[in-house]
Design a protein around this motif. Sequence first.
Motif, PDB file in Angstrom:
ATOM      1  N   LYS A   1       0.948  -1.110  -0.005  1.00 21.90           N
ATOM      2  CA  LYS A   1      -0.103  -0.127   0.074  1.00 21.90           C
ATOM      3  C   LYS A   1       1.153   1.370   0.154  1.00 21.90           C
ATOM      4  O   LYS A   1       2.028   1.318   0.387  1.00 21.90           O
ATOM      5  N   TYR A   2       0.526   2.265  -0.612  1.00 20.96           N
ATOM      6  CA  TYR A   2       1.151   3.507  -0.415  1.00 20.96           C
ATOM      7  C   TYR A   2       0.239   4.601  -0.633  1.00 20.96           C
ATOM      8  O   TYR A   2      -1.031   4.487  -1.127  1.00 20.96           O
ATOM      9  N   GLN A   3       0.484   5.803  -0.575  1.00 19.85           N
ATOM     10  CA  GLN A   3      -0.263   7.173  -0.632  1.00 19.85           C
ATOM     11  C   GLN A   3       0.056   7.883  -2.118  1.00 19.85           C
ATOM     12  O   GLN A   3       0.958   7.920  -2.754  1.00 19.85           O
ATOM     13  N   ILE A   4      -1.059   8.396  -2.476  1.00 24.54           N
ATOM     14  CA  ILE A   4      -0.895   9.436  -3.656  1.00 24.54           C
ATOM     15  C   ILE A   4      -2.023  10.767  -3.165  1.00 24.54           C
ATOM     16  O   ILE A   4      -2.597  10.629  -2.211  1.00 24.54           O
ATOM     17  N   THR A   5      -1.453  11.783  -3.794  1.00 23.08           N
ATOM     18  CA  THR A   5      -2.198  13.032  -3.421  1.00 23.08           C
ATOM     19  C   THR A   5      -3.712  12.950  -3.755  1.00 23.08           C
ATOM     20  O   THR A   5      -3.880  12.664  -4.796  1.00 23.08           O
ATOM     21  N   GLY A   6      -4.544  13.136  -3.054  1.00 21.53           N
ATOM     22  CA  GLY A   6      -6.095  13.221  -3.054  1.00 21.53           C
ATOM     23  C   GLY A   6      -6.580  14.583  -3.311  1.00 21.53           C
ATOM     24  O   GLY A   6      -5.896  15.643  -3.961  1.00 21.53           O
ATOM     25  N   VAL A   7      -7.508  14.889  -2.566  1.00 22.71           N
ATOM     26  CA  VAL A   7      -8.005  16.218  -2.513  1.00 22.71           C
ATOM     27  C   VAL A   7      -7.513  17.394  -1.807  1.00 22.71           C
ATOM     28  O   VAL A   7      -7.414  18.575  -1.984  1.00 22.71           O
ATOM     29  N   GLY A   8      -6.136  16.903  -1.112  1.00 26.02           N
ATOM     30  CA  GLY A   8      -5.429  17.970  -0.367  1.00 26.02           C
ATOM     31  C   GLY A   8      -6.079  17.913   1.076  1.00 26.02           C
ATOM     32  O   GLY A   8      -7.321  17.672   1.287  1.00 26.02           O
ATOM     33  N   PRO A   9      -5.325  18.552   1.917  1.00 27.15           N
ATOM     34  CA  PRO A   9      -5.783  18.684   3.384  1.00 27.15           C
ATOM     35  C   PRO A   9      -6.919  19.772   3.311  1.00 27.15           C
ATOM     36  O   PRO A   9      -6.949  20.903   2.923  1.00 27.15           O
ATOM     37  N   THR A  10      -7.993  19.340   4.018  1.00 25.99           N
ATOM     38  CA  THR A  10      -9.464  19.838   4.282  1.00 25.99           C
ATOM     39  C   THR A  10      -9.815  19.703   5.502  1.00 25.99           C
ATOM     40  O   THR A  10     -10.076  18.596   6.081  1.00 25.99           O
ATOM     41  N   ILE A  11     -10.274  20.873   6.102  1.00 26.73           N
ATOM     42  CA  ILE A  11     -10.738  20.737   7.594  1.00 26.73           C
ATOM     43  C   ILE A  11     -12.246  20.892   7.582  1.00 26.73           C
ATOM     44  O   ILE A  11     -13.006  20.628   8.183  1.00 26.73           O
ATOM     45  N   ALA A  12     -12.710  21.770   6.551  1.00 23.31           N
ATOM     46  CA  ALA A  12     -14.152  22.037   6.500  1.00 23.31           C
ATOM     47  C   ALA A  12     -14.653  21.785   5.100  1.00 23.31           C
ATOM     48  O   ALA A  12     -15.375  22.843   4.444  1.00 23.31           O
ATOM     49  N   GLY A  13     -14.615  20.669   4.659  1.00 26.22           N
ATOM     50  CA  GLY A  13     -15.034  20.056   3.316  1.00 26.22           C
ATOM     51  C   GLY A  13     -16.666  19.960   3.314  1.00 26.22           C
ATOM     52  O   GLY A  13     -16.997  19.698   4.629  1.00 26.22           O
ATOM     53  N   ARG A  14     -17.394  19.979   2.097  1.00 27.21           N
ATOM     54  CA  ARG A  14     -18.850  19.786   2.150  1.00 27.21           C
ATOM     55  C   ARG A  14     -18.962  18.822   0.949  1.00 27.21           C
ATOM     56  O   ARG A  14     -18.440  19.027  -0.037  1.00 27.21           O
TER      57      ARG A  14
END
Length: 281
Positions: A209-222
């Motif tokens: 398993k490994y990571q790729i960039t997704g939506v990016g750091p988000t604290i107050a998404g909807r």
Amino acid sequence: MNHTTLDPSRPRKRRLRRAWQLSLVLIGCYAILAYLALPMFWTHYEHQSKLADMPMVTRTAQGIPGDPINVGLIGDQHEVVCAILAANWHPADPITLRSSIAIAGSVLLDRPYPDAPVSSLYYLDRREDLAFEKPDGRSADRRNHVRLWKVLDSGQEGRPVWLGSATFDRGVGVSHYTGAVTHHIAPDIDAERDQFAADLEAAAMVDAKYQITGVGPTIAGRNGEGDLYYTDGEVWILRLTEGCKKRSSPAEILPSPLATEIKDQIFRTVTNAIEPGASAP
């Protein structure tokens, strides 16, 4: 003799103007740092470069941004289905009149329905290819669920690549945007991403398993129903075992860039301060 009358408000006006100018500079620096400079450090697709230009948010039928992409699988459809079934997740029934009545009865009467349908979301202009769920309790009111789309026939490992959105339905309610009856998701979508990955690993179906960039750091998404979510913005990609053979050792974890690991640690600290234990692994 001329006497110059000084306006006593001038020094105050100058201070206010300077404070306003300084505020604009600070806001500009923050915007550059937050939206341009820092993302350049932690944006990474070194393990799956063909995903770099793909969107990382699903859409509703109305075109509203939906749940973020936060999981991925490597394997053909047989391997994907086999691995998820081995992890004791259930394929979701298609939406029909009969299944709609059945899920309503499940929620209202607290009756089991482990294969209850999930509402459709869209990615790359098509609805999900596969959907699975795992009940949390007797009825379909609370459940873990994931939608998956096949996005590449051949990725970096020479195998098909799937992207998906894993979220936890915490209960039935009314959409904040449309007023329709719907499930509301729990805000910590990283916890559901990690739960899905852990279940497949526990079933010995994951090689690496490994990571790729997704939506990016988000604290107050909807999401598409107006539900709040927060995420470190990473997508965990699970390379499934070939031929649905169980792995005899723990899955290999491929490292992310140092900047990404630092960002994830900072994000966990922030979210734990907001909601203690929210992002615990």
